[in-house]
Design an enzyme around this catalytic site. Structure first.
Site, mmCIF file in Angstrom:
data_model
loop_
_atom_site.group_PDB
_atom_site.id
_atom_site.type_symbol
_atom_site.label_atom_id
_atom_site.label_comp_id
_atom_site.label_asym_id
_atom_site.label_seq_id
_atom_site.Cartn_x
_atom_site.Cartn_y
_atom_site.Cartn_z
ATOM 1 N N LYS A 76 0.814 -1.216 0.000
ATOM 2 C CA LYS A 76 0.000 0.000 0.000
ATOM 3 C C LYS A 76 0.848 1.268 0.000
ATOM 4 C CE LYS A 76 -3.966 -2.179 0.126
ATOM 5 N NZ LYS A 76 -5.242 -1.836 -0.442
HETATM 6 C C1 LIG Z 1 -3.005 -6.769 4.354
HETATM 7 C C2 LIG Z 1 -3.791 -6.575 3.100
HETATM 8 N N1 LIG Z 1 -3.965 -7.625 2.302
HETATM 9 C C3 LIG Z 1 -4.692 -7.526 1.174
HETATM 10 C C4 LIG Z 1 -5.298 -6.354 0.795
HETATM 11 C C5 LIG Z 1 -6.134 -6.318 -0.455
HETATM 12 O O1 LIG Z 1 -5.573 -5.540 -1.497
HETATM 13 P P1 LIG Z 1 -6.496 -4.680 -2.422
HETATM 14 O O2 LIG Z 1 -7.143 -3.622 -1.566
HETATM 15 O O3 LIG Z 1 -5.574 -4.072 -3.427
HETATM 16 O O4 LIG Z 1 -7.529 -5.562 -3.054
HETATM 17 C C6 LIG Z 1 -5.138 -5.227 1.622
HETATM 18 C C7 LIG Z 1 -5.825 -3.979 1.305
HETATM 19 O O5 LIG Z 1 -6.184 -3.213 2.170
HETATM 20 C C8 LIG Z 1 -4.369 -5.337 2.789
HETATM 21 O O6 LIG Z 1 -4.168 -4.292 3.613
#
Ligand SMILES: Cc1ncc(COP(=O)(O)O)c(C=O)c1O
Length: 460
Positions: free
Chosen positions: A46
């Site tokens: 992120k």
């Molecule tokens: C720890 C974690 N895994 C997976 C995701 C999922 O990714 P995306 O939001 O790009 O679908 C997030 C998103 O907030 C996350 O913080």
């Protein structure tokens, strides 16, 4: 500028390695590779969307100097935004659901951000939800920019323009399947779109969690009722605008417990310290791989670091208090007996018999314990070799004495369909577990049986 140095930490985002899983992938034919996105400076993938979305907001005139960045975030995006804001001198307010770990909240506050915590189990359109609170703050605070990673298309553009090309370049496109946990949908959609353009045969598989509505929506086109779950980052109770289901071929759905246990195995067996969504992704990849007829090269993006879960997934007390840790006790007693090769032959003795007869039965059959049965075939006691030795040596018992003199009530009667955890307490107190099948005595489960079982399973 020093040679080789980056001008600031934001410029250090990206360039994370891809590594092969070794022991965890042994149970499938396919090869599994993981992209370690937790090696970004803020500890997650992120960081990329934080920097990219804010750069775009400045370019597009949505974020002006001295402005306040507002976001509803499960923490990782907050860190990415806060890092960019620290470097570029902006203020931040983050709105979090109260199921998020304390580490995440503390971490954001340490960046100098304001953190508002909202209840988890309310509908997205409830005024208390973190979506509603974020929107309201953005409407009322002047010169603020609501990032909205759910519907801000620069989220998926980040992965389309940056994360996916990086992986493509690292691997030269030498993989068959790309998988990632899904939340906002940015990662899977952005990467999926890029890979599909470059590699027409690639499969894009999202990993969703039980209780979320995303995978169900892809399969049926219907919005089902969301249920609560504990995994952080994956799953949603609405469909964010970042999804493009045309670039997602399929989903695997996983549960909290299996994901948390896998997250711990990832550290123990592969030395990879990642968060719960990484464990979820690997569970999903193994499920997917088991269904394949041919060997595949699977690439999984692991979103964040284990650091943020030190007080949860990596804390034994939290894991056992929430019923996640005792997987080895969650086995039926009949399976334990089967696994260690006990055939259900048991020797008993009538309550009218003598101590001498008990010793004979034990000697002839090589057993050290005998349940004592009355004329109604009820278990009324237990005579054990270890309880006989001292009184016999001291001359306290004679051969012709009734067996009741030597029998104890230190045993528990349990049905073979019960879980091993039901007798754990008894075994710890050195009691014997007498196992029944439809009310009929079937076998004895002793401490050594349990040790033998755990040793066979490789748990000790
Ligand atoms: C720890 C974690 N895994 C997976 C995701 C999922 O990714 P995306 O939001 O790009 O679908 C997030 C998103 O907030 C996350 O913080």
């Amino acid at each position: 500028m020093m040679k080789g140095a980056k001008p600031n930490v934001v410029e250090a985002i990206g360039g994370t390695p891809i590594v092969k899983l070794n022991s965890l992938a042994n149970e499938v034919d396919s090869d599994i590779y993981v992209k370690l996105e937790f090696m970004n400076p803020g500890g997650s993938t992120k960081d990329r969307i934080g920097a990219y979305m804010l750069d775009q907001a400045v370019k597009e005139g949505d974020l002006k100097p001295g402005g306040t960045i507002i976001e509803g975030t499960s923490g990782n995006t907050g860190v990415g935004l806060a890092m960019w804001a620290a470097v570029h001198k902006y203020k931040c307010i983050f709105v979090l659901a109260d199921k998020q770990s304390q580490e995440k909240i503390d971490n954001l506050r340490a960046f100098g951000a304001k953190v508002v915590v909202c209840p988890t189990n309310v509908e997205p359109d409830d005024p208390r939800s973190y979506y509603s609170v974020s929107k309201r703050l953005a409407e009322t605070i002047p010169n603020s920019f609501y990032v909205n990673q759910y519907d801000n298309i620069h989220n998926r553009n980040t992965h389309y323009n940056w994360t996916a090309p990086e992986m493509y370049e690292q691997t030269s496109g030498d993989f068959d399947v790309f998988m990632a946990g899904v939340g906002t949908g940015g990662t899977i959609t952005g990467c999926g779109k890029y890979f599909k353009e470059k590699m027409p045969n690639v499969e894009i598989v999202g990993i969703d969690c039980e209780g979320s509505i995303i995978a169900h929506y892809k399969k049926t086109g219907e919005i089902c009722e969301a249920k609560s779950y504990v995994l952080e980052g994956v799953g949603e109770d609405f469909i964010p605008g970042n999804y493009d289901f045309d670039v997602i071929d399929d989903f695997e759905v996983v549960g909290d417990k299996e994901s948390f246990l896998m997250t711990r195995r990832l550290l123990k067996e592969e030395g990879i310290y990642a968060g719960g969504s990484a464990g979820a992704a690997i569970c999903g990849a193994l499920k997917y791989a088991k269904k394949q007829k041919t060997k595949k090269k699977i690439l999984i993006l692991l979103h964040d670091s284990g650091n943020r879960y030190a007080s949860k997934i990596y804390n034994d007390d939290w894991m056992s208090d929430n019923g996640y840790l005792d997987a080895s006790f969650n086995v039926q007693i009949k399976d334990v007996l089967n696994d260690i090769g006990k055939k259900g032959s048991i020797f008993t003795i009538n309550d009218t018999s003598t101590i001498g007869q008990a010793i004979d039965i034990m000697d002839t059959n090589g057993v050290s314990q005998l349940p004592v049965i009355n004329s109604a075939q009820e278990i009324v006691g237990l005579v054990a070799e270890k309880n006989l030795v001292k009184p016999v040596l001291m001359g306290e018992f004679a051969k012709d004495d009734n067996i009741s003199l030597a029998s104890t009530s230190k045993f528990q009667i349990v049905d073979q369909n019960e879980l091993l955890e039901t007798v754990a307490e008894a075994l710890l107190k050195k009691e014997v577990a007498l196992i029944t099948e439809n009310g009929k005595l079937k076998d004895i489960l002793t401490e050594i049986d349990v040790l033998q079982y755990f040793s066979k399973k490789g748990n000790i």
